[in-house]
Design a protein around this motif. Structure first.
Motif, PDB file in Angstrom:
ATOM      1  N   UNK A 118       0.836  -1.205   0.000  1.00 20.65           N
ATOM      2  CA  UNK A 118       0.000   0.000   0.000  1.00 20.65           C
ATOM      3  C   UNK A 118       0.867   1.249   0.000  1.00 20.65           C
ATOM      4  N   UNK A 119       1.916   1.237   0.815  1.00 21.39           N
ATOM      5  CA  UNK A 119       2.818   2.389   0.895  1.00 21.39           C
ATOM      6  C   UNK A 119       3.519   2.632  -0.439  1.00 21.39           C
ATOM      7  N   UNK A 120       4.017   1.568  -1.074  1.00 16.52           N
ATOM      8  CA  UNK A 120       4.700   1.719  -2.361  1.00 16.52           C
ATOM      9  C   UNK A 120       3.750   2.214  -3.450  1.00 16.52           C
ATOM     10  N   UNK A 121       2.525   1.710  -3.460  1.00 17.46           N
ATOM     11  CA  UNK A 121       1.542   2.170  -4.447  1.00 17.46           C
ATOM     12  C   UNK A 121       1.230   3.653  -4.209  1.00 17.46           C
ATOM     13  N   UNK A 122       1.026   4.027  -2.965  1.00 18.32           N
ATOM     14  CA  UNK A 122       0.732   5.433  -2.648  1.00 18.32           C
ATOM     15  C   UNK A 122       1.885   6.337  -3.044  1.00 18.32           C
ATOM     16  N   UNK A 123       3.111   5.931  -2.750  1.00 17.25           N
ATOM     17  CA  UNK A 123       4.278   6.738  -3.111  1.00 17.25           C
ATOM     18  C   UNK A 123       4.431   6.844  -4.622  1.00 17.25           C
ATOM     19  N   UNK A 124       4.158   5.771  -5.339  1.00 18.87           N
ATOM     20  CA  UNK A 124       4.274   5.804  -6.800  1.00 18.87           C
ATOM     21  C   UNK A 124       3.305   6.804  -7.401  1.00 18.87           C
ATOM     22  N   UNK A 125       2.050   6.745  -6.971  1.00 14.50           N
ATOM     23  CA  UNK A 125       1.062   7.675  -7.516  1.00 14.50           C
ATOM     24  C   UNK A 125       1.332   9.108  -7.058  1.00 14.50           C
ATOM     25  N   UNK A 126       1.815   9.285  -5.836  1.00 13.65           N
ATOM     26  CA  UNK A 126       2.156  10.630  -5.362  1.00 13.65           C
ATOM     27  C   UNK A 126       3.297  11.217  -6.194  1.00 13.65           C
ATOM     28  N   UNK A 127       4.279  10.390  -6.553  1.00 13.39           N
ATOM     29  CA  UNK A 127       5.388  10.860  -7.380  1.00 13.39           C
ATOM     30  C   UNK A 127       4.898  11.263  -8.774  1.00 13.39           C
ATOM     31  N   UNK A 128       3.997  10.471  -9.353  1.00 11.82           N
ATOM     32  CA  UNK A 128       3.457  10.819 -10.671  1.00 11.82           C
ATOM     33  C   UNK A 128       2.637  12.108 -10.613  1.00 11.82           C
ATOM     34  N   UNK A 191      -8.527   2.671  -7.028  1.00 16.51           N
ATOM     35  CA  UNK A 191      -8.879   1.350  -7.552  1.00 16.51           C
ATOM     36  C   UNK A 191      -7.818   0.330  -7.179  1.00 16.51           C
ATOM     37  N   UNK A 192      -6.544   0.665  -7.389  1.00 15.66           N
ATOM     38  CA  UNK A 192      -5.458  -0.267  -7.072  1.00 15.66           C
ATOM     39  C   UNK A 192      -5.411  -0.548  -5.575  1.00 15.66           C
ATOM     40  N   UNK A 193      -5.577   0.487  -4.764  1.00 10.54           N
ATOM     41  CA  UNK A 193      -5.536   0.286  -3.307  1.00 10.54           C
ATOM     42  C   UNK A 193      -6.726  -0.549  -2.841  1.00 10.54           C
TER      43      UNK A 193
END
Length: 197
Positions: A118-128, A191-193
């Motif tokens: 969850x943390x990695x997905x959140x960080x990825x989308x935050x970076x984008x 959706x991913x989360x």
């Protein structure tokens, strides 16, 4: 890890107070300098001489920048105050962001492997999303996509902005594809989360 978050919290509280006191000091100095520069206080009075010898040199760097840009040097104190306040807000926001990321990392570590995903997905989308914001701001200042400070944002976002631009026509001079992409990324993240959790 908890002590690190507590240290950031303490640093933020102390820094808020220091920046507030500093901004008040700069505001008082800016008001005094502006009053002398605009002759509301005589520059030859005792207070005027004190301001010219002790306070005005603090505003000299901003005055030089204003002169190069064609601005009025009498406004240098107010621009300096604006720069100090804006810099303080950015610094506090950056430290608050780091604190929030540390809290998120602690929560993810306590949740186990699913929390890390969850943390990695959140960080990825935050970076984008941050890259999209950098692209938008760089377009306001007409920066080249090859400049060192913004090229990373173009690399991270062009793969999904280019197809959007082909589908969405610009409205006059306004390209709405970054705005649509920002909201699409938010929806895709949710959706991913929801699938991960």
């Amino acid at each position: 890890m908890t002590s690190l978050v507590d240290g950031f919290t303490l640093l933020l509280n102390v820094l808020r107070t220091v920046l507030l006191v500093g901004a008040i000091g700069v505001a008082v100095a800016a008001g005094a300098s502006w009053a002398v520069r605009t002759r509301r206080i005589s520059p030859f009075s005792g207070a005027g001489r004190l301001v010219r010898t002790r306070i005005d040199p603090l505003f000299a760097p901003m005055e030089r920048r204003l002169l190069r840009a064609g601005g009025m040097p009498a406004n240098a104190p107010w621009w300096t105050l604006f720069a100090c306040v804006a810099g303080g807000v950015v610094l506090l926001s950056l430290l608050g962001f780091v604190r929030g990321q540390l809290l998120g990392a602690m929560a993810a570590l306590q949740a186990g492997p699913r929390g890390l995903v969850v943390l990695l997905v959140s960080w990825t989308f935050a970076l984008l999303q941050l890259a999209l914001l950098v692209r938008v701001v760089s377009s306001w200042f007409q920066l080249s996509p090859y400049e060192r400070w913004v090229s990373w944002a173009f690399v991270l976002t062009e793969w999904f902005l280019a197809p959007l631009r082909r589908v969405l026509p610009p409205f006059g001079m306004v390209d709405v594809s970054p705005l649509v992409a920002y909201f699409a990324l938010s929806l895709l993240e949710r959706l991913v989360l929801s699938l991960v959790v």
